[in-house]
Design an enzyme around this catalytic site. Sequence first.
Site, short mmCIF file in Angstrom:
data_model
loop_
_atom_site.label_atom_id
_atom_site.label_comp_id
_atom_site.label_asym_id
_atom_site.label_seq_id
_atom_site.Cartn_x
_atom_site.Cartn_y
_atom_site.Cartn_z
N ASP A 118 3.31 -6.46 -6.01
CA ASP A 118 3.43 -7.69 -5.23
C ASP A 118 3.10 -7.47 -3.75
O ASP A 118 3.16 -6.36 -3.23
CB ASP A 118 4.86 -8.23 -5.31
N HIS A 260 5.55 -2.76 -5.34
CA HIS A 260 4.86 -3.36 -4.20
C HIS A 260 3.78 -2.40 -3.70
O HIS A 260 4.11 -1.28 -3.28
CB HIS A 260 5.85 -3.67 -3.07
NI NI Z 1 7.08 -10.53 -2.73
#
Ligand code: NI
Length: 293
Positions: A118, A260
Amino acid sequence: MRERWALVSWPGILRRRAAASVCVASTVVLGWTVAAVAEVPQTVPRAHAVEQSWGSAEIPPIELPEVEIPVEIPPIELPDLGIPGSEGLRATGSAAPGPAGRTPPDCTVVACVALTFDDGPDRQTTPTLLDILEQRGVPATFFVLGQRIGGNEDILHRMAGLGMEVANHTWDHPDLTTLPADAVADQVVRTSDEITRATGQPPTYFRPPGGAWVPGTVPPGELTLTMWDVDPLDWLHRDPATVAHDTLAEVGPGDIVLLHDIHPTTVEAVPRILDGLAERGLVPVTLAELGHH
Ligand code: NI
């Protein structure tokens, strides 16, 4: 940008697929057809000069020509033992095929997991992650922010070319539960438009920042709401060993893993995670291949 977890409980969405998980991916090379045909020219130096002598009679040297004998090795067929799922695991002859060229495994037979990244793309970290995934032949799903796409179109284009899924994570990562419906729609639709502009394909999946979503509402644009099953809190633990350990301690068949790609420590953890998944017989796939819908 931090992911907060469990802001909204989504038991219906965070389902764990307890699918049959006979792992054959990392071990089966059966059914592998080796077709080794080799033309091996051989030069046989029989004799350049044969000198014989009987008694006192002198026999002149005999010159024999050099002869080339082609040796042909016939193809060797290894038996296919009929293990389900092994059909897609034949060797292709390429040491490290890219994800786009790979044959997706059957996740009803093989134990699959989906790695998701993400908050990118990030020009410093995302290309490095793509290098790793490309070299390993592993697909993943990237939940990108719309505002980060401009100027990074090449990264998204590369993702799509490698067979990665490019998915929607809003325009600039707001808490969507605090916004009116039209602002939520704007966040999502603008981002989908940017993804389509950069990759040529509209996204399929949508993840609200922090998982914050008003239950019962439907994402605009027919996007599939996507949460996660495994969260190693990589934004908090900026240590590759910890991120890899915590991911592998939790992950199981059918899981969606939240990571991430904007953190260098997370990117550094990915090779360890991939090694650990392989040891556990878990095969990374896209969300679509996982059957997420
Ligand atoms: Ni996010």
